[in-house]
Design an enzyme around this catalytic site. Structure first.
Site, short mmCIF file in Angstrom:
data_model
loop_
_atom_site.label_atom_id
_atom_site.label_comp_id
_atom_site.label_asym_id
_atom_site.label_seq_id
_atom_site.Cartn_x
_atom_site.Cartn_y
_atom_site.Cartn_z
N SER A 169 39.78 20.56 1.24
CA SER A 169 39.25 21.84 1.58
C SER A 169 39.22 22.86 0.26
O SER A 169 38.53 22.60 -0.47
CB SER A 169 40.43 22.40 2.50
OG SER A 169 40.21 23.51 3.35
N ASP A 265 32.59 19.80 10.65
CA ASP A 265 33.81 20.27 9.79
C ASP A 265 34.45 21.48 10.48
O ASP A 265 33.49 22.53 10.61
CB ASP A 265 33.64 20.50 8.39
CG ASP A 265 34.94 21.02 7.65
OD1 ASP A 265 35.70 20.10 7.15
OD2 ASP A 265 35.02 22.33 7.65
N HIS A 324 39.02 18.30 9.86
CA HIS A 324 39.02 18.94 8.56
C HIS A 324 39.98 18.32 7.97
O HIS A 324 41.37 18.37 8.25
CB HIS A 324 39.38 20.68 9.09
CG HIS A 324 39.18 21.35 7.49
ND1 HIS A 324 38.08 21.63 6.66
CD2 HIS A 324 39.99 21.98 6.82
CE1 HIS A 324 38.28 21.86 5.64
NE2 HIS A 324 39.48 22.48 5.84
#
Ligand code: NAG
Ligand code: NAG
Ligand code: NAG
Ligand code: NAG
Length: 373
Positions: A169, A265, A324
């Site tokens: 991320s 995502d 994610h």
């Protein structure tokens, strides 16, 4: 529809996770010595280091954690309390890509494994002066990255046989930003590669009315003073905030880099659509056809901005599960994109130059059978 089989699988999964948790070795934090490399609230930055052993003793993974960003003073003050980045770091369990268990992590379990705490909210790019008000805020992300790398080099990382810079991320964005800089610390005989997990955020042309990513990145440039941490190959031709998007960095990255991302995502969808409605319907598996269409359009846009698939230095794995981050989750050890191989296996084959990987799950749904509703 949840059926008995699925519930059973969830139960088995949960007990495996619990079993896994019991076997985890907890690792204590190491505080960064450089006193200018501090978290947002001014407390020392930290990382978790688990020493390599056996055949892995000369191999290193540096992993940059996830955790979003903050873009203005109110937002950053709120971030400190929301994420608890001013608190003392607790011991953590290193899992999946960072696990020391051979059964879970057959190719990297005995490497030197470093899990860097994320407490700067700038993808490790900030470098600006203290802002004084009722509280002080410190924007020192770039200093934290550099100080951690320096300490690891002092501990012998520079003579690594194999090294990997990885991150998820916001840490996946940092990985794309720092991949080539990381490479420069090693000799040309070391195998050095990067893994950006769930960091291939892109600017949607079709749905980005609110420009959430762009205003966030603009805030990083203005408030955190992030510009100097970004590759000049990008900032010399685009405005600095555009250089947080891996789509604008990837062509210039010389070091081999693997991009792992879900075509659906969760954060890409939430930020672009400024809504959590997709979370709700993806969890219940009852998204409307309109919702599915929007998500498929975003997936299409992602596929259109990926690195050229003829470039064998770039590994690509685009999964379809609504998700994610996957490197530190059980998904790392589960089947990837209908290939019959785990993500771990595909990644290690790419890392050790066994094969090129350019895999895109052709399931155009964020969960199975989404078109039945
Ligand atoms: C500060 O950031 C927050 C979160 O992104 C945003 O909602 C808010 O509008 C921003 N405030 C200002 C003054 O820009
Ligand atoms: C600074 O503090 C004052 C008084 O507490 C407050 O009114 C103001 O909004 C603060 N400014 C910022 C940028 O946070
Ligand atoms: C690696 O570096 C050495 C010393 O700098 C140089 O002599 C050699 O040509 C380099 N090898 C490759 C393959 O680039
Ligand atoms: C989806 O399912 C959940 C749980 O049954 C329900 O609360 C929600 O209203 C459903 N949404 C739609 C759009 O049918």
């Amino acid at each position: 529809m949840t059926n008995f089989g699925e519930i059973l699988l969830i139960l088995i999964g949960t007990s495996l996770a619990l079993l896994n948790a019991c076997n985890d070795n907890l690792v204590n934090p190491t505080f960064v010595k450089d006193t200018s490399a501090v978290c947002l609230a001014g407390n020392p930055a930290a990382y978790y280091y688990s020493k390599g052993f056996g055949e892995g003793i000369n191999n290193w993974i540096v992993y940059l954690r996830e955790g979003g960003w903050c873009m203005n003073i109110t937002d950053c003050k709120d971030y400190i309390t929301r994420k608890g980045v001013d608190t003392n770091p607790k011991p953590v369990a290193l899992r999946n890509l960072l696990s020391n268990q051979k059964e879970i992590n057959p190719d990297f379990f005995n490497w030197n494994r470093v899990d860097v705490r994320y407490c700067d909210a700038s993808s490790f790019t900030g470098n600006s002066e203290i802002i004084k008000n009722d509280t002080k805020l410190y924007f020192r992300g770039a200093k934290i990255f550099n100080a951690v790398i320096q300490e690891l080099l002092d501990n012998g990382m520079g003579s690594a046989e194999n090294a990997l810079l990885a991150g998820s991320s916001a840490g996946g964005v940092a990985t794309a930003i720092y991949c080539d800089k990381f490479r420069r610390h090693f000799s040309n005989t070391s195998r050095v590669k990067c893994l950006s997990d769930a960091g291939y955020f892109f600017l949607s042309k079709k749905h980005d009315q609110e420009n959430t990513f762009l205003s966030m990145f603009d805030g990083l440039i203005k408030l955190h003073g992030s510009k100097n941490a970004l590759p000049t190959s990008c900032t010399s031709r685009l405005s600095a905030e555009m250089c947080f998007f891996p789509q604008n960095l990837q062509a210039d990255i010389q070091t081999p880099i693997f991009f792992l991302m879900s075509g659906f995502d969760k954060i890409q969808i939430q930020y672009t659509m400024v809504s959590t409605e997709f979370d709700v319907c993806a969890i219940w598996r009852n998204c409307s056809l309109d919702q599915i269409k929007i998500m498929q359009e975003l997936r299409g846009e992602l596929l259109s901005v990926l690195p050229d698939h003829h470039n064998s230095k770039k590994g690509i794995l685009i999964t379809s599960q609504y998700a994610h981050t996957q490197a530190l989750s059980p998904s790392w050890n589960s089947q990837a994109a209908g290939t019959g191989e785990t993500i771990e296996k595909l990644f290690r084959d790419w890392y050790f130059d066994i094969k090129t990987v350019h895999v895109i799950d052709d399931n155009q749904c964020p969960y199975n059978n989404c078109l039945l509703n």
